[in-house]
Design a protein around this motif. Structure first.
Motif, PDB file in Angstrom:
ATOM      1  N   ASP A   1     -27.114 -50.480 -73.301  1.00  0.00           N
ATOM      2  CA  ASP A   1     -26.106 -50.397 -74.358  1.00  0.00           C
ATOM      3  C   ASP A   1     -26.668 -49.469 -75.420  1.00  0.00           C
ATOM      4  O   ASP A   1     -27.773 -49.716 -75.920  1.00  0.00           O
ATOM      5  N   ASP A   2     -25.947 -48.368 -75.738  1.00  0.00           N
ATOM      6  CA  ASP A   2     -26.505 -47.420 -76.721  1.00  0.00           C
ATOM      7  C   ASP A   2     -26.162 -47.813 -78.159  1.00  0.00           C
ATOM      8  O   ASP A   2     -26.463 -47.069 -79.097  1.00  0.00           O
ATOM      9  N   GLY A   3     -25.483 -48.959 -78.332  1.00  0.00           N
ATOM     10  CA  GLY A   3     -25.151 -49.402 -79.689  1.00  0.00           C
ATOM     11  C   GLY A   3     -24.009 -48.611 -80.305  1.00  0.00           C
ATOM     12  O   GLY A   3     -23.644 -48.828 -81.454  1.00  0.00           O
ATOM     13  N   LYS A   4     -23.439 -47.660 -79.534  1.00  0.00           N
ATOM     14  CA  LYS A   4     -22.329 -46.839 -80.076  1.00  0.00           C
ATOM     15  C   LYS A   4     -21.062 -47.031 -79.246  1.00  0.00           C
ATOM     16  O   LYS A   4     -20.222 -46.137 -79.137  1.00  0.00           O
ATOM     17  N   GLY A   5     -20.984 -48.175 -78.613  1.00  0.00           N
ATOM     18  CA  GLY A   5     -19.759 -48.469 -77.851  1.00  0.00           C
ATOM     19  C   GLY A   5     -19.808 -48.000 -76.410  1.00  0.00           C
ATOM     20  O   GLY A   5     -18.782 -48.002 -75.718  1.00  0.00           O
ATOM     21  N   ASN A   6     -20.967 -47.581 -75.951  1.00  0.00           N
ATOM     22  CA  ASN A   6     -21.112 -47.171 -74.550  1.00  0.00           C
ATOM     23  C   ASN A   6     -22.114 -48.112 -73.880  1.00  0.00           C
ATOM     24  O   ASN A   6     -23.245 -48.243 -74.351  1.00  0.00           O
TER      25      ASN A   6
ATOM     26  N   SER B   1     -16.986 -45.349 -74.963  1.00  0.00           N
ATOM     27  CA  SER B   1     -16.178 -45.077 -76.163  1.00  0.00           C
ATOM     28  C   SER B   1     -16.223 -43.609 -76.534  1.00  0.00           C
ATOM     29  O   SER B   1     -15.343 -43.122 -77.244  1.00  0.00           O
ATOM     30  N   SER B   2     -17.272 -42.914 -76.088  1.00  0.00           N
ATOM     31  CA  SER B   2     -17.350 -41.476 -76.398  1.00  0.00           C
ATOM     32  C   SER B   2     -17.689 -40.720 -75.116  1.00  0.00           C
ATOM     33  O   SER B   2     -16.809 -40.342 -74.357  1.00  0.00           O
TER      34      SER B   2
END
Ligand SMILES: O=P(O)(O)OC[C@H]1O[C@@H](O)[C@@H](O)[C@@H](O)[C@@H]1O
Length: 361
Positions: free
Chosen positions: A267-272, A294-295
């Motif tokens: 989990d990259d902590g940015k929604g991915n 997410s991106s």
């Protein structure tokens, strides 16, 4: 030829009713429930529908270089090493490809049990059983509490079950099970041998060993009577009874036995993120992961998978090749594609269920 292979719908006749949501997904003018409640995704397996042997059903068809529709399994055979890759230095075969389906029930399905891999190999001379898994996607409104049966919670003796099957005492059979409530996002694994029935009003992604083997021990549902040859896989009732796992699964053991608990892989902590839905703790037969984007994310891998977009839209990029993805799209990513990117284009994150062979890391 493109690296990523997309599939169109591949509806299959079954013994029960459903499919209205699949009609809707396909944009049909008048969606309705029918005897085509399933869509087999990238299937290399033919459906076994007694009485419909003259119709080839189940095999996914894809366009070849000349834009002619050919069986996906024949395309795989043209470059098997690229498409399917290897496992422990051995080339993978079609038997390694999980069978993946959209299943949309409008009625409770008949009670059934599927053979384990061992049973299929030892008793049926077939390479694969039919351990199956459910990822619940949606439930229909207005049907009360959606549920599945998986058991037995209260096991009958073999002789008792035999009598109930012969006399079709469905009340007695049903009394061996408790309803297991289900909701979108739930994941279940039903090992071969475990009797089960899916409740009405459930849209799921079903992932299973590549076979269409079933012991159908409820012979009539909603007016349709299952032909004799289709009840016990063309065998006798004693062979059918040998398929059953009679060990009881008490109500408080149901989750431990059948429910899968997703875990985060990264989990990259940015929604991915990537999570494991079905892994080696659940079964050696297949692996299911969920990619949430997410991106934009880059991925690496050496194992093929069947991908199913359950939410959002975006694209998958392999080098310069860009394949658009929208909700409900399904595709195959070959083993030879070692790097790819997912890009999300929607406000809702792009959510992709990835179905892999065996225990894929
Ligand atoms: O083949 P029939 O009896 O119509 O089974 C209908 C369906 O039952 C479910 O429990 C799953 O096993 C599906 O894969 C199967 O297609």
């Amino acid at each position: 030829m493109n690296s990523i292979i997309k599939f169109t719908s591949n509806r299959v006749w079954r013994t029960y009713q459903g499919g209205k949501l699949l009609d809707t997904i396909e944009g049909k003018a008048e969606p309705k429930d029918s005897s085509f409640p399933e869509d087999w995704i990238g299937s290399t397996v033919e459906a076994r529908n007694v009485g419909r042997e003259h119709i080839s059903e189940g095999l996914a068809m894809v366009p070849n270089e000349n834009n002619e529709l050919v069986a996906f399994k024949d395309v795989l055979a043209t470059k098997q090493a690229h498409f399917l890759g290897e496992e422990n230095g051995e080339p993978r075969s079609l038997d390694d490809i999980p069978l993946v389906k959209y299943l949309d029930s409008s009625t409770r399905l008949h009670f059934q049990a599927h053979p384990t891999r061992e049973f299929s190999q030892q008793r049926l001379g077939m390479p694969r059983g039919k351990t199956e898994a459910y990822v619940i996607l949606q439930t229909r409104e207005g049907i009360g509490t959606p549920y599945i049966y998986a058991g037995f919670q209260r096991s009958p003796s073999r002789e008792q079950l035999k009598e109930w099957i012969e006399t079709q005492n469905i009340d007695a059979i049903e009394s061996c099970f408790d309803k297991i409530p289900v909701k979108p996002g739930d994941v279940f694994l039903i090992p071969g041998g475990r009797p089960h029935a899916l409740g009405e009003g459930i849209l799921m992604l079903e992932i299973m060993e590549p076979s269409d083997l079933a012991v159908r021990f409820e012979f009539e549902r909603c007016g349709y009577v299952i032909p004799e040859q289709a009840r016990f896989m063309g065998r006798d009732i004693e062979t059918a009874l040998d398929v059953f796992n009679f060990d009881p699964v008490a109500k408080d053991e149901v989750d431990t036995e059948f429910r899968c608990h997703p875990s985060v892989i990264n989990d990259d902590g940015k929604g991915n993120n990537l999570s494991l839905l079905i892994g080696p703790e659940n079964t050696p037969c297949f692996t299911v992961k969920r990619a949430t984007v997410s991106s934009q994310v880059s991925r690496e891998g050496t194992t093929f998978f069947l991908g199913v977009v359950t939410e959002g839209c975006g694209e998958i990029r392999v080098g310069d090749e860009v394949t658009q993805l929208k909700q409900w799209d399904r595709f195959f990513c070959p083993a030879g594609v070692n790097n790819f990117e997912y890009v999300c284009h929607s406000d809702t994150p792009l959510s992709i269920l990835e179905c892999y062979p065996g225990n894929t890391q």
